[in-house]
Write a protein that holds these residues in place. Structure first.
Motif, PDB file in Angstrom:
ATOM      1  N   ASN A 194       0.819  -1.215   0.000  1.00  0.00           N
ATOM      2  CA  ASN A 194       0.000   0.000   0.000  1.00  0.00           C
ATOM      3  C   ASN A 194       0.856   1.270   0.000  1.00  0.00           C
ATOM      4  OD1 ASN A 194      -2.602  -1.268   0.094  1.00  0.00           O
ATOM      5  ND2 ASN A 194      -2.139  -1.834   2.222  1.00  0.00           N
ATOM      6  N   PHE A 195       2.110   1.158  -0.442  1.00  0.00           N
ATOM      7  CA  PHE A 195       3.058   2.274  -0.433  1.00  0.00           C
ATOM      8  C   PHE A 195       2.738   3.178  -1.638  1.00  0.00           C
ATOM      9  CE2 PHE A 195       7.864   3.195   0.382  1.00  0.00           C
ATOM     10  CZ  PHE A 195       7.602   4.549   0.427  1.00  0.00           C
ATOM     11  N   HIS A 196       1.923   4.206  -1.387  1.00  0.00           N
ATOM     12  CA  HIS A 196       1.431   5.081  -2.456  1.00  0.00           C
ATOM     13  C   HIS A 196       2.557   5.682  -3.293  1.00  0.00           C
ATOM     14  CE1 HIS A 196       0.815   9.318  -3.697  1.00  0.00           C
ATOM     15  NE2 HIS A 196      -0.250   8.814  -4.284  1.00  0.00           N
ATOM     16  N   ASP A 197       3.540   6.282  -2.629  1.00  0.00           N
ATOM     17  CA  ASP A 197       4.599   6.973  -3.376  1.00  0.00           C
ATOM     18  C   ASP A 197       5.391   6.010  -4.262  1.00  0.00           C
ATOM     19  OD1 ASP A 197       3.770   9.215  -2.091  1.00  0.00           O
ATOM     20  OD2 ASP A 197       5.547   9.453  -0.830  1.00  0.00           O
ATOM     21  N   ALA A 198       5.567   4.784  -3.790  1.00  0.00           N
ATOM     22  CA  ALA A 198       6.285   3.801  -4.598  1.00  0.00           C
ATOM     23  C   ALA A 198       5.471   3.406  -5.830  1.00  0.00           C
ATOM     24  CB  ALA A 198       6.611   2.571  -3.766  1.00  0.00           C
ATOM     25  N   TRP A 199       4.154   3.290  -5.673  1.00  0.00           N
ATOM     26  CA  TRP A 199       3.311   3.006  -6.837  1.00  0.00           C
ATOM     27  C   TRP A 199       3.385   4.149  -7.852  1.00  0.00           C
ATOM     28  CZ3 TRP A 199       1.854  -1.516  -8.239  1.00  0.00           C
ATOM     29  CH2 TRP A 199       1.493  -2.496  -7.323  1.00  0.00           C
ATOM     30  N   VAL A 200       3.395   5.391  -7.368  1.00  0.00           N
ATOM     31  CA  VAL A 200       3.526   6.545  -8.273  1.00  0.00           C
ATOM     32  C   VAL A 200       4.839   6.452  -9.042  1.00  0.00           C
ATOM     33  CG1 VAL A 200       3.834   9.052  -8.392  1.00  0.00           C
ATOM     34  CG2 VAL A 200       2.025   8.088  -6.955  1.00  0.00           C
ATOM     35  N   GLY A 201       5.926   6.216  -8.321  1.00  0.00           N
ATOM     36  CA  GLY A 201       7.228   6.100  -8.972  1.00  0.00           C
ATOM     37  C   GLY A 201       7.275   4.958  -9.971  1.00  0.00           C
ATOM     38  N   LEU A 202       6.674   3.823  -9.609  1.00  0.00           N
ATOM     39  CA  LEU A 202       6.651   2.674 -10.503  1.00  0.00           C
ATOM     40  C   LEU A 202       5.901   3.014 -11.790  1.00  0.00           C
ATOM     41  CD1 LEU A 202       7.396  -0.357 -10.775  1.00  0.00           C
ATOM     42  CD2 LEU A 202       5.095  -0.854  -9.933  1.00  0.00           C
ATOM     43  N   GLY A 203       4.805   3.754 -11.663  1.00  0.00           N
ATOM     44  CA  GLY A 203       4.052   4.166 -12.846  1.00  0.00           C
ATOM     45  C   GLY A 203       4.890   5.024 -13.782  1.00  0.00           C
ATOM     46  N   ALA A 244      -5.718   3.731  -5.440  1.00  0.00           N
ATOM     47  CA  ALA A 244      -6.382   2.881  -4.447  1.00  0.00           C
ATOM     48  C   ALA A 244      -5.789   3.118  -3.062  1.00  0.00           C
ATOM     49  CB  ALA A 244      -6.236   1.409  -4.842  1.00  0.00           C
ATOM     50  N   ALA A 245      -4.462   3.366  -3.023  1.00  0.00           N
ATOM     51  CA  ALA A 245      -3.804   3.640  -1.745  1.00  0.00           C
ATOM     52  C   ALA A 245      -4.149   5.021  -1.226  1.00  0.00           C
ATOM     53  CB  ALA A 245      -2.288   3.492  -1.895  1.00  0.00           C
ATOM     54  N   ASP A 246      -4.363   5.974  -2.139  1.00  0.00           N
ATOM     55  CA  ASP A 246      -4.709   7.341  -1.744  1.00  0.00           C
ATOM     56  C   ASP A 246      -5.609   7.936  -2.826  1.00  0.00           C
ATOM     57  OD1 ASP A 246      -4.983   9.944  -0.964  1.00  0.00           O
ATOM     58  OD2 ASP A 246      -2.847  10.460  -1.090  1.00  0.00           O
ATOM     59  N   PRO A 247      -6.935   7.825  -2.672  1.00  0.00           N
ATOM     60  CA  PRO A 247      -7.862   8.290  -3.711  1.00  0.00           C
ATOM     61  C   PRO A 247      -7.767   9.777  -4.009  1.00  0.00           C
ATOM     62  CG  PRO A 247      -8.972   6.843  -2.143  1.00  0.00           C
ATOM     63  CD  PRO A 247      -7.623   7.154  -1.562  1.00  0.00           C
ATOM     64  N   ARG A 248      -7.159  10.563  -3.129  1.00  0.00           N
ATOM     65  CA  ARG A 248      -7.029  12.002  -3.363  1.00  0.00           C
ATOM     66  C   ARG A 248      -5.649  12.389  -3.913  1.00  0.00           C
ATOM     67  NH1 ARG A 248     -10.678  15.350  -1.995  1.00  0.00           N
ATOM     68  NH2 ARG A 248      -9.235  17.066  -1.644  1.00  0.00           N
ATOM     69  N   SER A 249      -4.902  11.436  -4.388  1.00  0.00           N
ATOM     70  CA  SER A 249      -3.559  11.720  -4.909  1.00  0.00           C
ATOM     71  C   SER A 249      -3.645  12.399  -6.276  1.00  0.00           C
ATOM     72  CB  SER A 249      -2.752  10.430  -5.034  1.00  0.00           C
ATOM     73  OG  SER A 249      -1.547  10.671  -5.732  1.00  0.00           O
ATOM     74  N   LEU A 250      -3.334  13.686  -6.310  1.00  0.00           N
ATOM     75  CA  LEU A 250      -3.362  14.431  -7.569  1.00  0.00           C
ATOM     76  C   LEU A 250      -2.312  13.908  -8.545  1.00  0.00           C
ATOM     77  CD1 LEU A 250      -3.857  18.150  -6.470  1.00  0.00           C
ATOM     78  CD2 LEU A 250      -5.375  16.810  -7.918  1.00  0.00           C
ATOM     79  N   GLN A 251      -1.130  13.613  -8.017  1.00  0.00           N
ATOM     80  CA  GLN A 251      -0.052  13.175  -8.895  1.00  0.00           C
ATOM     81  C   GLN A 251      -0.406  11.854  -9.574  1.00  0.00           C
ATOM     82  OE1 GLN A 251       2.973  15.065  -9.484  1.00  0.00           O
ATOM     83  NE2 GLN A 251       2.722  13.692 -11.231  1.00  0.00           N
ATOM     84  N   ALA A 252      -0.962  10.912  -8.804  1.00  0.00           N
ATOM     85  CA  ALA A 252      -1.340   9.622  -9.387  1.00  0.00           C
ATOM     86  C   ALA A 252      -2.439   9.790 -10.432  1.00  0.00           C
ATOM     87  CB  ALA A 252      -1.792   8.666  -8.287  1.00  0.00           C
ATOM     88  N   ARG A 253      -3.415  10.653 -10.132  1.00  0.00           N
ATOM     89  CA  ARG A 253      -4.511  10.834 -11.090  1.00  0.00           C
ATOM     90  C   ARG A 253      -4.023  11.530 -12.352  1.00  0.00           C
ATOM     91  NH1 ARG A 253      -9.468   9.682 -10.276  1.00  0.00           N
ATOM     92  NH2 ARG A 253      -9.279   9.684  -8.010  1.00  0.00           N
ATOM     93  N   PHE A 254      -3.152  12.510 -12.185  1.00  0.00           N
ATOM     94  CA  PHE A 254      -2.600  13.213 -13.353  1.00  0.00           C
ATOM     95  C   PHE A 254      -1.764  12.260 -14.202  1.00  0.00           C
ATOM     96  CE2 PHE A 254       0.846  15.745 -15.283  1.00  0.00           C
ATOM     97  CZ  PHE A 254       0.076  16.556 -16.107  1.00  0.00           C
ATOM     98  N   ASN A 255      -0.946  11.449 -13.542  1.00  0.00           N
ATOM     99  CA  ASN A 255      -0.142  10.476 -14.288  1.00  0.00           C
ATOM    100  C   ASN A 255      -1.021   9.482 -15.035  1.00  0.00           C
ATOM    101  OD1 ASN A 255       2.026  11.773 -13.162  1.00  0.00           O
ATOM    102  ND2 ASN A 255       2.645  10.097 -11.822  1.00  0.00           N
ATOM    103  N   LEU A 256      -2.121   9.064 -14.394  1.00  0.00           N
ATOM    104  CA  LEU A 256      -3.061   8.166 -15.054  1.00  0.00           C
ATOM    105  C   LEU A 256      -3.649   8.837 -16.298  1.00  0.00           C
ATOM    106  CD1 LEU A 256      -4.786   5.612 -15.271  1.00  0.00           C
ATOM    107  CD2 LEU A 256      -6.377   6.656 -13.624  1.00  0.00           C
ATOM    108  N   ALA A 257      -3.993  10.114 -16.176  1.00  0.00           N
ATOM    109  CA  ALA A 257      -4.534  10.843 -17.336  1.00  0.00           C
ATOM    110  C   ALA A 257      -3.536  10.856 -18.486  1.00  0.00           C
ATOM    111  CB  ALA A 257      -4.895  12.274 -16.930  1.00  0.00           C
ATOM    112  N   ASN A 258      -2.268  11.036 -18.173  1.00  0.00           N
ATOM    113  CA  ASN A 258      -1.251  11.046 -19.231  1.00  0.00           C
ATOM    114  C   ASN A 258      -1.115   9.681 -19.896  1.00  0.00           C
ATOM    115  OD1 ASN A 258      -0.167  13.635 -19.660  1.00  0.00           O
ATOM    116  ND2 ASN A 258       0.907  13.555 -17.706  1.00  0.00           N
ATOM    117  N   VAL A 259      -1.193   8.628 -19.103  1.00  0.00           N
ATOM    118  CA  VAL A 259      -1.131   7.285 -19.681  1.00  0.00           C
ATOM    119  C   VAL A 259      -2.339   7.056 -20.598  1.00  0.00           C
ATOM    120  CG1 VAL A 259      -1.254   4.817 -19.162  1.00  0.00           C
ATOM    121  CG2 VAL A 259       0.246   6.304 -17.820  1.00  0.00           C
TER     122      VAL A 259
END
Length: 486
Positions: A126-135, A156-171
């Motif tokens: 559930n390490f949010h930052d590591a999932w972001v980096g892996l992405g 899933a680890a942090d539903p309010r993560s702007l960075q993860a959502r933005f990265n998902l949008a780019n993918v």
């Protein structure tokens, strides 16, 4: 606490009976400096702490923080060394693996980064930052399926993560799902309305989707948040250029607003003037530097994408006039850019010189290893001190940033040796002399080109029409010119 007091305190550390308490206090001193952005001082304290407390069970924290501070200073090699030390001290602790992975990402060591980030996640699923980096790592490696999965796991680890959502949008954008990408970006803005990158990326999606008006509005909204972001200004110019073909009045209205709002932006001033039909005699130095410096890394790929054949067309014309190269000429690549002409000019040269106004473009040219010397300078000012120096001069894609050619062509001619040859390209204007196009580039008529060349004492050997490249899918017709000096 000043630096002397910190040094005295650190010198007394080995004598302290309450070592653990002192360790926690001194790490706190370093982290306070770190949080204040005083990174050099923080690094100095961290280094002393890891030396003095070498055997402390929690010294890995100081090693890890030292790595992070070194990253902030851009010292990535040193950061990796510190972070590997932190990892070795407690290999089953997730954060050092994550921190090391992010440092390796910054070095573009993608496979190693992937390994470290994957290990961090294995230790803490559930390490949010590591999932972001892996992405990010997977996206850079082109594994878009895994990148998307990592972004979703981060959310899933942090539903309010702007960075993860933005990265998902780019993918999603890169994998051809614009509507899904837009939905994620709108969700980012619902959470943070001033998220400039999200607004800009929505503009890019609108532009690619064929809606330049909506794209322009997004870029203007982005510039309200980051007014000095010249790449955004450049993209706005592109959108307004496309809009001018559909709705000239709206394009002019937005261009006028753009120019008035950003008087200090050279790109806004030049491109808006072009869209408003207010010709200037040449593009300013500031415009050229701001236009090309951010573009340098992808310039060659961008030229290939628009079927830019101007370099090979110019080299072919020079070859017909000059014959087989003998390697005995003093050669100038005028406005050399990234050095696209260099491979063809080098065989003629006993010495090949390149000059360009953009430092970023010159560094890319230098990486080719073909030039004997390179100069970062405004071309005509630099040439004023080079009278009669060059046997061969090539000015590819220089004239499209100059309107009135009388002075520049005279300066070019002055730097030619007797018997020397000048090759250049220009965009075609059907009639008149020259004009500033909505693209921000200048076009010139054949009659005008012949006139200025002859006035400068040059004899035209060849001047013919060619399709130089494509713009918005349409052919850009221009002239390939070779002239000689008696």
């Amino acid at each position: 606490m000043n630096r002397r007091d910190r040094r005295r305190q650190l010198a007394e550390l080995p004598k302290a009976p309450d070592l653990s308490a002192r360790f926690a206090n001194d790490v706190k001193i370093a982290t306070t400096l770190h949080k204040q952005g005083r990174l050099k001082e923080a690094v100095d304290v961290y280094r002393k702490v890891v030396k003095v407390y070498e055997g402390h069970p929690d010294v890995r924290v100081a090693w890890s923080n030292l790595g992070a501070a070194l990253q902030g200073l851009g010292k990535f090699d040193d950061a990796v060394i510190a972070l590997k030390k932190a990892r070795a001290l407690k290999p089953d602790h997730p954060p050092p693996h994550h921190n090391l992975g992010m440092a390796l990402l910054q070095q573009n060591k993608l496979e190693e980064a992937l390994e470290s980030l994957t290990r961090a996640i294995e230790l803490d699923p559930n390490f949010h930052d590591a999932w972001v980096g892996l992405g990010i790592a997977c996206e850079k490696l082109g594994d878009m399926g895994r990148a998307e999965d990592a972004c979703r796991r981060a959310l899933a680890a942090d539903p309010r993560s702007l960075q993860a959502r933005f990265n998902l949008a780019n993918v999603l954008r890169q994998t051809g799902r614009p509507d899904a990408a837009k939905a994620e970006l709108e969700a980012c803005l619902a959470q943070e309305p001033n998220f400039a990158e999200a607004i800009y990326t929505l503009g890019r999606l609108e532009e690619v989707g064929g809606n330049p008006a909506a794209a322009a509005e997004r870029y203007l909204a982005t510039l309200k948040l980051v007014p000095q972001a010249e790449p955004v200004h450049n993209q706005l110019g592109q959108a307004l250029q496309a809009l001018a073909e559909r709705d000239p009045e709206q394009a002019r209205r937005l261009a006028a607003t753009w120019r008035e709002t950003y008087p200090d932006s050279p790109i806004a001033q030049h491109r808006a003037a072009a869209l408003l039909g207010e010709g200037t005699t040449r593009a300013s130095d500031d415009f050229l530097v701001n236009q090309f410096n951010p573009f340098a890394e992808i310039y060659d790929e961008a030229m290939a994408a628009v079927d830019n054949h101007a370099p090979e067309l110019l080299l072919a014309a020079l070859g017909k006039v000059l014959g087989e190269p003998t390697g005995g000429l003093s050669v100038l690549d005028a406005g050399c850019g990234t050095g696209l002409l260099a491979p063809g000019l080098k065989p003629y040269a006993k010495a090949l010189t390149g000059v360009d106004l953009s430092p970023g473009m010159v560094e890319k040219a230098r990486a080719r290893g073909l030039y004997d010397s390179l100069e970062v300078a405004e071309l005509t000012a630099w040439l004023a001190g080079q009278a009669g120096r060059f046997d061969l001069m090539a000015a590819g894609d220089v004239l499209p940033y100059l309107g009135d050619l009388a002075g520049p062509v005279s300066t070019l001619a002055g730097a030619l040796a007797p018997g020397g040859t000048l090759g250049l390209t220009a965009e075609r204007l059907e009639e008149g002399t020259w004009t500033l196009l909505p693209t921000g580039r200048y076009s010139h008529s054949e009659t005008y080109l012949r006139q200025v060349l002859e006035s400068a004492g040059l004899t035209v050997a060849t001047l013919h029409e060619e399709v130089l490249r494509r713009e918005g899918g349409e052919p850009v017709v221009g002239y390939v010119v070779v002239a000689g000096k008696a």
